[in-house]
Design a protein around this motif. Structure first.
Motif, short mmCIF file in Angstrom:
data_model
loop_
_atom_site.label_atom_id
_atom_site.label_comp_id
_atom_site.label_asym_id
_atom_site.label_seq_id
_atom_site.Cartn_x
_atom_site.Cartn_y
_atom_site.Cartn_z
N ALA A 75 52.24 42.94 67.00
CA ALA A 75 53.58 42.86 67.61
C ALA A 75 54.31 41.59 67.19
N ASP A 76 53.57 40.50 67.00
CA ASP A 76 54.19 39.25 66.56
C ASP A 76 54.72 39.36 65.13
N GLU A 77 54.14 40.27 64.35
CA GLU A 77 54.45 40.34 62.93
C GLU A 77 55.54 41.36 62.60
N VAL A 78 55.90 42.20 63.57
CA VAL A 78 56.86 43.28 63.30
C VAL A 78 58.16 42.77 62.68
N PRO A 79 58.80 41.70 63.21
CA PRO A 79 60.05 41.25 62.59
C PRO A 79 59.90 40.91 61.10
N ARG A 80 58.82 40.24 60.74
CA ARG A 80 58.63 39.87 59.34
C ARG A 80 58.29 41.09 58.48
N LEU A 81 57.56 42.03 59.03
CA LEU A 81 57.26 43.26 58.29
C LEU A 81 58.55 44.03 58.00
N LEU A 82 59.44 44.08 58.98
CA LEU A 82 60.72 44.78 58.78
C LEU A 82 61.58 44.07 57.73
N VAL A 83 61.56 42.74 57.75
CA VAL A 83 62.30 41.99 56.73
C VAL A 83 61.73 42.28 55.34
N ALA A 84 60.41 42.34 55.24
CA ALA A 84 59.76 42.56 53.94
C ALA A 84 60.12 43.92 53.36
N VAL A 85 60.22 44.96 54.18
CA VAL A 85 60.55 46.28 53.65
C VAL A 85 62.05 46.42 53.42
N ALA A 86 62.86 45.56 54.06
CA ALA A 86 64.31 45.67 53.93
C ALA A 86 64.86 44.93 52.71
N ILE A 87 64.26 43.80 52.35
CA ILE A 87 64.80 42.99 51.25
C ILE A 87 64.89 43.75 49.94
N PRO A 88 63.82 44.47 49.51
CA PRO A 88 63.93 45.20 48.23
C PRO A 88 64.45 46.63 48.39
N ALA B 162 57.39 50.78 56.63
CA ALA B 162 57.31 49.91 57.80
C ALA B 162 56.37 50.49 58.85
N GLY B 163 56.50 51.78 59.10
CA GLY B 163 55.63 52.42 60.09
C GLY B 163 54.16 52.35 59.71
N LEU B 164 53.87 52.59 58.43
CA LEU B 164 52.48 52.55 57.99
C LEU B 164 51.92 51.12 57.99
N LEU B 165 52.75 50.16 57.59
CA LEU B 165 52.30 48.76 57.61
C LEU B 165 51.94 48.33 59.04
N ILE B 166 52.81 48.66 59.98
CA ILE B 166 52.56 48.27 61.37
C ILE B 166 51.33 48.99 61.92
N THR B 167 51.23 50.29 61.65
CA THR B 167 50.11 51.07 62.18
C THR B 167 48.77 50.63 61.61
N LEU B 168 48.70 50.52 60.29
CA LEU B 168 47.42 50.17 59.67
C LEU B 168 47.01 48.73 59.98
N PRO C 9 67.21 48.15 47.75
CA PRO C 9 67.88 48.82 46.63
C PRO C 9 66.94 49.59 45.70
N LEU C 10 65.64 49.30 45.76
CA LEU C 10 64.68 49.98 44.89
C LEU C 10 64.12 51.25 45.51
N ALA C 11 64.45 51.52 46.76
CA ALA C 11 63.89 52.69 47.44
C ALA C 11 64.90 53.22 48.45
N SER C 12 64.64 54.43 48.91
CA SER C 12 65.51 55.03 49.92
C SER C 12 65.18 54.45 51.29
N SER C 13 66.11 54.63 52.22
CA SER C 13 65.87 54.14 53.58
C SER C 13 64.70 54.88 54.22
N GLY C 14 64.51 56.14 53.86
CA GLY C 14 63.38 56.89 54.39
C GLY C 14 62.05 56.31 53.94
N THR C 15 61.98 55.93 52.66
CA THR C 15 60.76 55.30 52.15
C THR C 15 60.49 53.98 52.85
#
Length: 424
Positions: free
Chosen positions: A75-88, A101-107, A90-96
């Motif tokens: 839970a402490d890491e969720v904000p940074r995980l979201l930032v990490a998937v958001a910065i790049p 993000a969901g898989l990173l948080i879950t695993l 342009p290389l992927a769709s919002s769905g990807t």
């Protein structure tokens, strides 16, 4: 030594078991690679999606997200995980990105549960060296096996200088520090320990008060906050690449001016146009540093501190005032003998003298010396306080980043333009 024997060993006795039995590599990179591979596979593998996954991993590493915390909470890491998937993005769709993000948080959440279970069962433990006023900390660590730590207290009366040797000899992977003395010796010892790849955490002097630090950057031992020290493992290669690229560009841009100035010095002062002097350039290394000659002669150049201005030529005084005599040092940068930004390189005679008299002066040689630096842009050159210089140089090393180098270079240009300071 088995895990059971290690856990029952008395506090103050450090286990001699091989480090491989007590510590494991961080599982987080593998977990994140799996999560991103699944996300990219579902979205459809391609060069862009592969680049997206690599970019996310890079951002996570830059954020320090691969340090395994003593008390991990996804839970402490969720904000940074979201930032990490958001910065790049342009290389992927919002769905990807959402799937990643969901898989990173879950695993990560599943991985942390498994980690805590393995720690609690005694199958995954590591020794932690506790330094300073740590009686309460040691008690809490022993009472909570899910932390995976076996407390070992740094022996009273042992000099801090022996801390690094103790850590290396016994495979210590974590060091926790609270209100320890003597301060200067301990700071130097902890810097050495950190260079060994050891995770070092400090207990705040007033742990009851909230800290202006993101929770993902903090750690804790049963409610006692810990502040991890910054790691610098990527500083060397990143800084060197920065120096090579920018140093080469600057040498090309200022090369013609350097040639003109060298000819002018040669015509006015005679041979040689360049002055060479042995300097300590970091990590015990020495190199011949070059600059344009500004004096007709220099008595005892290696052991005399003050510069005899009366021996300087008018051209030499102008070169020193404008700092253009430093231009040849760009050659030292390209050769790897200097950095563009770093502590000022000093003569071996004075390094030995100042290291013996000034606290933490020797620590400033942990990073390559530079043409300009954090101390210089604060006006600390010439006959300014050496203790202040050491403080600013060490602060620069502790908080180094490519952005800080750019800030220092910009401030140097401003100082040179106003002729109020700069790299001396």
């Amino acid at each position: 030594m088995t895990t059971e024997t290690l856990r029952s060993a008395p506090v103050g006795v450090v286990s001699s078991a091989p480090p491989a039995q007590l510590a494991r590599p961080s599982p987080l990179p593998a977990i994140d690679v799996l999560a991103l591979a699944v996300a990219v596979g579902i979205a459809g593998f391609g060069w862009l999606s592969a680049g997206y996954a690599l970019a996310v991993l890079t951002v996570l590493a830059w954020q320090g997200m691969y340090r395994v915390r003593i008390t991990p909470r996804v839970a402490d890491e969720v904000p940074r995980l979201l930032v990490a998937v958001a910065i790049p993005l342009p290389l992927a769709s919002s769905g990807t990105a959402l799937l990643a993000a969901g898989l990173l948080i879950t695993l990560r959440g599943v991985g942390y549960r498994a980690l805590c279970a393995a720690r609690a069962s005694g199958r995954l433990v590591e020794p932690a060296l506790l330094v300073g006023d740590v009686a309460e900390l040691a008690k809490l660590v022993r009472e909570h096996p899910e932390l995976g730590l076996v407390p070992r207290e740094f022996p009273d009366g042992m000099p801090p200088a022996e801390l690094a040797e103790l850590v290396a000899r016994h495979g210590i992977r974590r060091v926790l520090v609270r209100s320890a003395e003597p301060r200067d010796e301990l700071v130097s010892a902890l810097r050495t320990v950190r260079e060994l790849g050891v995770d070092v955490c400090m207990v705040p002097s007033l742990p009851e008060l909230g800290l202006a630090v993101p929770r993902a950057s903090l750690d804790e031992v049963w409610g006692i906050p810990l502040i991890p020290l910054r790691g610098r493992r990527l500083a060397g290669p990143v800084k060197r690449a920065f120096d090579v690229v920018l140093g080469t560009v600057l040498l090309i841009v200022f090369g013609p001016l350097l040639l003109v100035l060298a000819v002018a010095v040669r015509l006015r002062n005679g041979r040689p146009a360049l002055f060479r002097q042995l300097r300590v350039t970091g990590a015990g290394r020495q190199a011949s540093i070059i600059k344009l000659r500004t004096l007709d002669e220099h008595p005892d150049p290696d052991t005399r501190w003050d510069v005899p201005i009366r021996l300087s030529t008018p051209l030499g005084r102008w070169l020193r005032a404008t700092h253009l005599d430093e231009l040849p040092r760009l050659l030292n940068v390209v050769r790897g003998q200097l950095s563009l930004v770093g502590p000022r390189p000093e003569r071996p005679h004075f390094v030995a003298r100042f290291s013996a008299d000034i606290p933490q002066y020797r620590d400033r040689h942990r990073m390559p010396a530079g043409i300009t630096g954090w101390a210089q842009v604060h006006g600390l050159h010439g006959d300014s306080s050496l203790a202040d210089r050491a403080r600013f140089d060490n602060q620069y090393i502790e908080y180094w980043s490519p952005w800080l180098d750019l800030v220092i270079l910009a401030r140097t240009v401003r100082a040179l333009a106003s002729r109020r300071g700069g790299a001396r």
